[in-house]
Write a protein that holds these residues in place. Structure first.
Motif, PDB file in Angstrom:
ATOM      1  N   GLU A 201      -9.016   8.353   7.939  1.00 40.40           N
ATOM      2  CA  GLU A 201      -9.305   8.791   6.573  1.00 40.40           C
ATOM      3  C   GLU A 201      -8.518   7.959   5.563  1.00 40.40           C
ATOM      4  O   GLU A 201      -9.052   7.564   4.525  1.00 40.40           O
ATOM      5  N   LEU A 202      -7.254   7.697   5.878  1.00 43.86           N
ATOM      6  CA  LEU A 202      -6.447   6.836   5.007  1.00 43.86           C
ATOM      7  C   LEU A 202      -7.062   5.443   4.929  1.00 43.86           C
ATOM      8  O   LEU A 202      -7.152   4.853   3.851  1.00 43.86           O
ATOM      9  N   HIS A 203      -7.478   4.924   6.068  1.00 42.76           N
ATOM     10  CA  HIS A 203      -8.038   3.574   6.095  1.00 42.76           C
ATOM     11  C   HIS A 203      -9.321   3.502   5.268  1.00 42.76           C
ATOM     12  O   HIS A 203      -9.551   2.509   4.573  1.00 42.76           O
ATOM     13  N   ARG A 204     -10.141   4.538   5.307  1.00 43.73           N
ATOM     14  CA  ARG A 204     -11.367   4.554   4.491  1.00 43.73           C
ATOM     15  C   ARG A 204     -11.045   4.547   2.998  1.00 43.73           C
ATOM     16  O   ARG A 204     -11.784   3.983   2.196  1.00 43.73           O
TER      17      ARG A 204
ATOM     18  N   PRO B 161      -9.945   0.390   2.004  1.00 46.39           N
ATOM     19  CA  PRO B 161     -10.705  -0.502   2.885  1.00 46.39           C
ATOM     20  C   PRO B 161     -10.187  -1.938   2.943  1.00 46.39           C
ATOM     21  O   PRO B 161     -10.451  -2.641   3.915  1.00 46.39           O
ATOM     22  N   LYS B 162      -9.457  -2.365   1.938  1.00 43.46           N
ATOM     23  CA  LYS B 162      -8.932  -3.735   1.952  1.00 43.46           C
ATOM     24  C   LYS B 162      -7.702  -3.881   2.841  1.00 43.46           C
ATOM     25  O   LYS B 162      -7.308  -4.996   3.183  1.00 43.46           O
ATOM     26  N   ALA B 163      -7.085  -2.770   3.218  1.00 42.76           N
ATOM     27  CA  ALA B 163      -5.884  -2.811   4.064  1.00 42.76           C
ATOM     28  C   ALA B 163      -6.286  -3.136   5.496  1.00 42.76           C
ATOM     29  O   ALA B 163      -7.191  -2.508   6.050  1.00 42.76           O
ATOM     30  N   THR B 164      -5.602  -4.095   6.079  1.00 45.72           N
ATOM     31  CA  THR B 164      -5.847  -4.375   7.497  1.00 45.72           C
ATOM     32  C   THR B 164      -5.172  -3.290   8.324  1.00 45.72           C
ATOM     33  O   THR B 164      -4.255  -2.605   7.858  1.00 45.72           O
TER      34      THR B 164
ATOM     35  N   TYR C  84       0.786  -1.228   0.000  1.00 45.69           N
ATOM     36  CA  TYR C  84       0.000   0.000   0.000  1.00 45.69           C
ATOM     37  C   TYR C  84       0.822   1.285   0.000  1.00 45.69           C
ATOM     38  O   TYR C  84       0.244   2.366   0.007  1.00 45.69           O
ATOM     39  N   LYS C  85       2.132   1.196  -0.028  1.00 45.33           N
ATOM     40  CA  LYS C  85       2.948   2.407   0.102  1.00 45.33           C
ATOM     41  C   LYS C  85       2.677   3.437  -0.989  1.00 45.33           C
ATOM     42  O   LYS C  85       2.488   4.618  -0.696  1.00 45.33           O
TER      43      LYS C  85
END
Length: 115
Positions: A40-43, A46-49, A23-24
């Motif tokens: 906000e980054l996580h939204r 969404p596939k990133a744990t 994801y970098k």
């Protein structure tokens, strides 16, 4: 910089060591013109744990590409932004985006031609 000092055999290897990862590049892309909180980054990914996102953010911070600012409030607030050094990746990220758009378009055209 020599191979003995850097451990890299070519400049591309050095670049990939900093921005390669699940994801970098996506994180860097989202931060190009924004300061974002962790949620906000996580939204946006969404596939990133949580574990993977946190690891990728730590590695980017360690590489000097992003800033992490923690505000002493309850609940804790953490913001991420590109460093000046990280901003130098903008042309590379733009090129990756352009290439990806062309690839997706070409892939869609091939699918339509096969039907």
């Amino acid at each position: 910089m020599t191979e003995q000092c850097s451990g890299f055999t070519c400049p591309v290897e050095a670049t990939i060591s900093l921005i390669g990862g699940k994801y970098k590049a996506v994180i860097l892309w989202h931060l190009m013109n924004n300061t974002l909180r962790y949620s906000e980054l996580h939204r946006k990914m969404p596939k990133a744990t949580d574990k993977m996102l946190a690891q990728q953010l730590r590695e980017l911070e360690k590489g000097g590409l992003i800033n992490r600012v923690v505000y002493p409030v309850v609940p804790p607030k953490t913001e991420y932004s590109l460093t000046e050094y990280g901003k130098t990746l903008a042309p590379i990220l733009d090129a990756l985006c352009d290439w990806g758009e062309n690839y997706l378009s070409e892939t869609q055209n091939r699918k339509e031609n096969c039907q």
